[in-house]
Design an enzyme around this catalytic site. Structure first.
Site, PDB file in Angstrom:
ATOM      1  N   SER A  57       5.525  -1.899   1.907  1.00  0.00           N
ATOM      2  CA  SER A  57       4.722  -2.918   2.579  1.00  0.00           C
ATOM      3  C   SER A  57       5.211  -3.062   4.005  1.00  0.00           C
ATOM      4  CB  SER A  57       4.830  -4.269   1.875  1.00  0.00           C
ATOM      5  OG  SER A  57       4.160  -5.266   2.652  1.00  0.00           O
ATOM      6  N   PHE A  99      -5.979   0.791   3.258  1.00  0.00           N
ATOM      7  CA  PHE A  99      -7.189   0.333   3.951  1.00  0.00           C
ATOM      8  C   PHE A  99      -6.897  -0.239   5.328  1.00  0.00           C
ATOM      9  CE2 PHE A  99      -8.312  -0.618  -0.634  1.00  0.00           C
ATOM     10  CZ  PHE A  99      -8.992   0.571  -0.801  1.00  0.00           C
ATOM     11  N   ALA A 123       0.809  -1.229   0.000  1.00  0.00           N
ATOM     12  CA  ALA A 123       0.000   0.000   0.000  1.00  0.00           C
ATOM     13  C   ALA A 123       0.840   1.275   0.000  1.00  0.00           C
ATOM     14  CB  ALA A 123      -0.934   0.002   1.205  1.00  0.00           C
ATOM     15  N   HIS A 180      -3.300 -10.052  -4.525  1.00  0.00           N
ATOM     16  CA  HIS A 180      -4.648  -9.797  -4.014  1.00  0.00           C
ATOM     17  C   HIS A 180      -5.614  -9.391  -5.117  1.00  0.00           C
ATOM     18  CE1 HIS A 180      -2.512  -8.923   0.093  1.00  0.00           C
ATOM     19  NE2 HIS A 180      -2.633 -10.203  -0.150  1.00  0.00           N
ATOM     20  N   CYS A 237     -23.757 -12.744 -14.039  1.00  0.00           N
ATOM     21  CA  CYS A 237     -23.178 -12.984 -15.365  1.00  0.00           C
ATOM     22  C   CYS A 237     -24.238 -13.249 -16.437  1.00  0.00           C
ATOM     23  CB  CYS A 237     -22.232 -14.188 -15.251  1.00  0.00           C
ATOM     24  SG  CYS A 237     -21.402 -14.620 -16.777  1.00  0.00           S
ATOM     25  N   CYS A 297     -17.524 -18.420 -14.398  1.00  0.00           N
ATOM     26  CA  CYS A 297     -16.927 -18.689 -15.719  1.00  0.00           C
ATOM     27  C   CYS A 297     -15.775 -17.738 -16.046  1.00  0.00           C
ATOM     28  CB  CYS A 297     -17.986 -18.639 -16.815  1.00  0.00           C
ATOM     29  SG  CYS A 297     -18.543 -16.979 -17.240  1.00  0.00           S
ATOM     30  N   ILE A 331      -4.148  -3.574  -5.465  1.00  0.00           N
ATOM     31  CA  ILE A 331      -5.213  -4.011  -6.373  1.00  0.00           C
ATOM     32  C   ILE A 331      -5.580  -2.902  -7.353  1.00  0.00           C
ATOM     33  CG2 ILE A 331      -6.169  -5.677  -4.717  1.00  0.00           C
ATOM     34  CD1 ILE A 331      -8.252  -3.593  -3.890  1.00  0.00           C
ATOM     35  N   ASP A 332      -4.666  -1.920  -7.501  1.00  0.00           N
ATOM     36  CA  ASP A 332      -4.999  -0.710  -8.252  1.00  0.00           C
ATOM     37  C   ASP A 332      -4.538  -0.706  -9.706  1.00  0.00           C
ATOM     38  OD1 ASP A 332      -2.174  -0.099  -8.008  1.00  0.00           O
ATOM     39  OD2 ASP A 332      -2.602   0.664  -6.006  1.00  0.00           O
TER      40      ASP A 332
END
Ligand SMILES: [Zn+2]
Length: 251
Positions: free
Chosen positions: A197, A37, A26, A123, A156, A134, A105-106
């Site tokens: 990190s 977060f 992060a 992540h 979906c 699927c 996750i960006d």
């Protein structure tokens, strides 16, 4: 050690590396305006993350998950790579860094020019979504339009499965392929650089330990001390962008 000596030592270790891995958390993305977060005062201290089992079990949990994602959509869409991302991308371009393992996750490593094949996302990725059954890909913007119109959690078109951002939630299994690739890259590395990190989230944080045990030089660049500082060859408690930018020579 005075700061200029730290920078010189960091530059020296990077120059001596044949195959490095950068591991980011992060702390590299807070410099792009993405909040951490997990930090004290971070969103997860105010609003408990929704467990994957609840997402699967409850329409209300799915709706709440998506409501939060869309609420933060402007933040996600406006975030741009910063100097730290650009420095990492430059090291990849030079061939010094073979892979970037990230807890983020960006998608900002890819946005800074690192090829998707060289970014290992432990992540997942919040910038798009996929069907849990699927794996069909869905774009956030389209899902948002439908959500604001219908107020129901998306499913979906192809198979009826639940659609979720391509992230790994609490309670969700770690991605097998990403974990496998991260281990291979870690074991091949002669230099392992942790950037931003605090190394508290396992199993992800096990990679620097593995690299060090396997004989790699371990560097940690993080604002705060980490649990692995005692085994690191060099620790810099400094901002990521400024530090890596200066060493690599990018603005
Ligand atoms: Zn599907």
């Amino acid at each position: 050690m005075p700061r200029d000596h730290e920078i010189a030592e960091l530059a020296h270790l990077i120059e001596g590396a044949c195959q490095a891995v950068v591991f980011t958390g992060a702390g590299i993305s807070t410099e792009s305006g993405i909040p951490d977060f997990r930090s004290p005062g971070g969103i997860w201290t105010r609003m408990a993350p929704i467990d994957f089992s609840d997402f699967l079990a409850s329409e209300e949990a799915r709706r709440e998950t998506w409501r939060r994602r869309f609420e933060a959509d402007d933040m996600w869409r406006s975030a741009l790579p910063n100097r730290g991302h650009r420095a990492v991308a430059e090291l990849v371009r030079r061939g010094t860094v073979a892979a970037v393992i990230t807890q983020n996750i960006d998608g900002l490593h890819q946005a800074s020019g690192v090829h998707t094949a060289q970014v290992i996302e432990l992540h997942g990725n919040s910038t798009y979504a996929h069907c849990l059954d699927c794996a069909r890909r869905y774009e956030i913007a389209e899902l948002r339009v439908a959500f604001e119109r219908d107020g129901t959690a998306p499913f979906c078109d192809a198979c009826g499965g639940w659609i979720k951002t391509a992230t790994i939630s609490f309670g969700q299994a770690m991605p097998v392929e990403a974990m496998r690739r991260a281990e291979i890259e870690t074991l091949a590395a002669d230099l392992f650089i942790v950037a931003g990190s605090s190394l508290v989230v396992y199993p992800a944080a096990g990679f620097p330990e593995l690299a060090k045990r396997n004989g790699a030089v371990l560097i940690i660049v993080n604002r705060e001390p980490t649990g692995l500082d005692p085994i690191a060859d060099l620790v810099l408690n400094r901002a990521i962008g400024e530090t890596l930018g200066e060493v690599v020579g990018v603005d």
